[in-house]
Motif scaffolding. Sequence first.
Motif, short mmCIF file in Angstrom:
data_model
loop_
_atom_site.label_atom_id
_atom_site.label_comp_id
_atom_site.label_asym_id
_atom_site.label_seq_id
_atom_site.Cartn_x
_atom_site.Cartn_y
_atom_site.Cartn_z
N SER A 124 0.64 -1.09 -0.02
CA SER A 124 -0.05 0.07 -0.02
C SER A 124 0.87 1.36 0.14
CB SER A 124 -0.74 0.11 1.24
OG SER A 124 -0.26 0.05 2.39
N TYR A 125 0.12 2.23 -0.20
CA TYR A 125 0.76 3.68 -0.16
C TYR A 125 1.52 4.03 1.26
CZ TYR A 125 1.19 8.82 -0.01
OH TYR A 125 1.40 10.13 0.04
N GLU A 126 0.82 3.42 2.20
CA GLU A 126 1.39 3.59 3.48
C GLU A 126 2.84 2.66 3.74
OE1 GLU A 126 -2.52 4.84 3.83
OE2 GLU A 126 -1.56 2.85 2.97
N ASP A 127 3.07 1.65 3.08
CA ASP A 127 4.09 0.79 3.33
C ASP A 127 5.09 1.68 2.26
OD1 ASP A 127 2.78 -1.48 4.67
OD2 ASP A 127 1.88 -2.07 2.95
N PHE A 128 4.76 2.29 1.38
CA PHE A 128 5.76 2.51 0.26
C PHE A 128 6.05 3.98 0.36
CE2 PHE A 128 6.75 3.57 -4.45
CZ PHE A 128 7.95 2.73 -4.49
N VAL A 129 5.08 4.95 0.61
CA VAL A 129 5.52 6.30 0.61
C VAL A 129 5.57 6.62 1.93
CG1 VAL A 129 4.85 8.59 -0.33
CG2 VAL A 129 4.30 6.39 -1.79
N GLU A 130 4.48 6.72 2.87
CA GLU A 130 4.65 7.53 3.98
C GLU A 130 3.11 6.91 4.73
OE1 GLU A 130 4.56 11.66 4.70
OE2 GLU A 130 2.53 11.90 3.36
N GLY A 131 3.06 6.58 6.00
CA GLY A 131 1.85 6.32 6.69
C GLY A 131 2.32 6.20 8.20
#
Length: 724
Positions: A511-518
Amino acid sequence: MATAPDLSWIPFYEELATRLLDFKDDRHGLIALVLEAYEAVQMKVPKLDSTMPPADIDPFTVMGLFNKGLTWENRAKLAAALKSALGIEAAAPTAFDSIPLLNNQHATFYRFSNDPDRGDQDLEKLWILLETAVAYADGPTPEREGALAEAFDGAAAIKGVRWMVTMGLYWARPNVFMNLDSRNRWFVEKEDVPQTLKDATPREHGATVPSGEEYLQLCRTARALCGDPSSGFRSLPELSHLAFERSEEVNREKKLEQGEVAPDPVLAEPGPRYWLYSPGEQATLWDGVRECGSMVVGWDALGDLSQYGSKAAVLEALDAAADDGRHHHNDAGCAWAFASEMVPGDVVYAKRGSKRLVGRGVVTGEYTHDEEGPEGLRNLRDVEWTDAGEWDWPGEGRMPTKTLTDITDNEKAVARLEALIGASRLAQGAPEASAEPELDPYTREDFLADVYVTPERLDDMEGILRRKKNLILRGAPGTGKTYAAKRLAYEFMGERDRDRVKVVQFHQGYSYEDFVEGYRPTATGFELRRGPFLELCDAALEHPDEPFFLVIDEVNRADLGRVLGELFMLLEADKRGVHLDLMYSRESFTVPRNLYVVGTMNTADRSIALMDHALLRRFGHVELEPAFASDGFRAYAEGLGSDAFDRLVSVVQAMNEDIAQDEALGPSYRVGHSYLCNLTAGERLPAQLREVVEYELAPVAREYWFDDPGKAEGWVAEMRGALA
């Protein structure tokens, strides 16, 4: 075949030996010049006696100052400084091929002055040896030969010198005297050299140093073979170089033989591994290893640790050597890791007990075994110790009590350690540690030798990267896509810089949270964390003139639009430099122009939907084919020298034709060449081939023709038959 050695160092070494004789009666003057040389290059003087500066010194120890475990750069600097201090006319060396090295823990030819084994005439014997050796080498006569033989016997009897005496003579006149370090003795014993040389050379293990008369006869025998087609060497330095290269090759083969050490783990996160290291019980060896720039472990009874092909083999040998009924699992793991898993660039924290740290260093050398080293100091690696002090262990609980522990996965403890020691360094006004090993160059030729593609296909990959900045390598299973992606990054950069390559593997839940920020849970709530994509972009922005690479394995297993979110558009080459606000932090962000993305796609995976058009147009696409017919693979096959391997390749190629013509499969399902890569020539090859057939290729055939078991078993039988 061994590469031709660079022997441009010989004139300098010979002139240095001759010049040192001018100081036979002026040792204090020589010591002063040595200290001057170290000061000129701002290097720390090694411990040369129990009190410093030493009261006396011998010529071989002076030559040994830059013939031990130092980087080539530091060896060259020190040699140049000695050239200036001693007035040597020959050019200072910058290459050191075929030169035997001293153990950093055993780098003087004499015992320290407070050692009861130090003889009153030990240093005088070494000066006489060099004097008689130079005289004999420059003008041999029966009288000079007799004087040298007598001097050899006297020096070889000095406590702790033994085989080192031949190393020193080789340094002084390398075309006259044969080096008999352990590598050379092993090479002559094990490899294909004329029987006359085998008969005259002491065996690798258990042999005693020959007498001076026997040694000089051996040197004559070896010199007589120089240039003889049956010998394989044209000079004694070439013989020494052959011994080094062949022993290195054998050590690599042994490490890979059992499959416990991957040649280069492609999916491993780039960057160093972190280790806790105990330099003796309660750090009793700490001062010594720090002074010598090394780390040592015990287990002398095991001999050379690189001879063991697996951790299990180390454990078996330890249990047999100890014979105490205990199971030495931890010690075996430490010994195996020290010799076979640790690599230059890894970070080591030296510890005292289970609560205190005393130093930090960076590994700079490969594992070495010094058969002649002091007891307990024979298995070692070179380390640049960047920090020394006293720190409390910042991790949870106590430190492990083992000699060596990999703590890389304990990211919290590693981060705290680096911050703790870095803060201490700055508080003392010291510069940031910079003990990074030199990066290995990686050329176009290296890529074509490693990755079995044509030069034209490499040109295509490079062209797409320069134009679109985003590339996908597609292909059937086993075509080496991820392997090629990482090496393409190295080739593009021109060097193996793991810090500029990040490898991630996508999956359906990514997910975005895994890859970009979260947001991620903590002990007190949640905190916003940056993902690997942002971290790599941050690094690329800090170094805008250097290319950085993101390698995404199985790029089509995740929904890239969902993973990238609002940054999806910024991947395009003409959108680099455009800023958007991030979803959670709201900070302004851009994808740097010097960031390149290489994805891999397994075209045979039925579980993956096709990539959407928006994603397809942002990437260039290159198909990797099974490369059994490539020049690189053919050269690899020739190196194995196995008819069974060649027959198996022919069967796999025929099976690929069947797969390509099968309407339910097609070309995307062909078997790739990597199934048959990374095999090693020798006794283990037949077993390796059987394992590949039974546990890798046979399951593929049965999966492909699950509805036609007769065909599947027919191909399995063909593959087994190729090995019969």
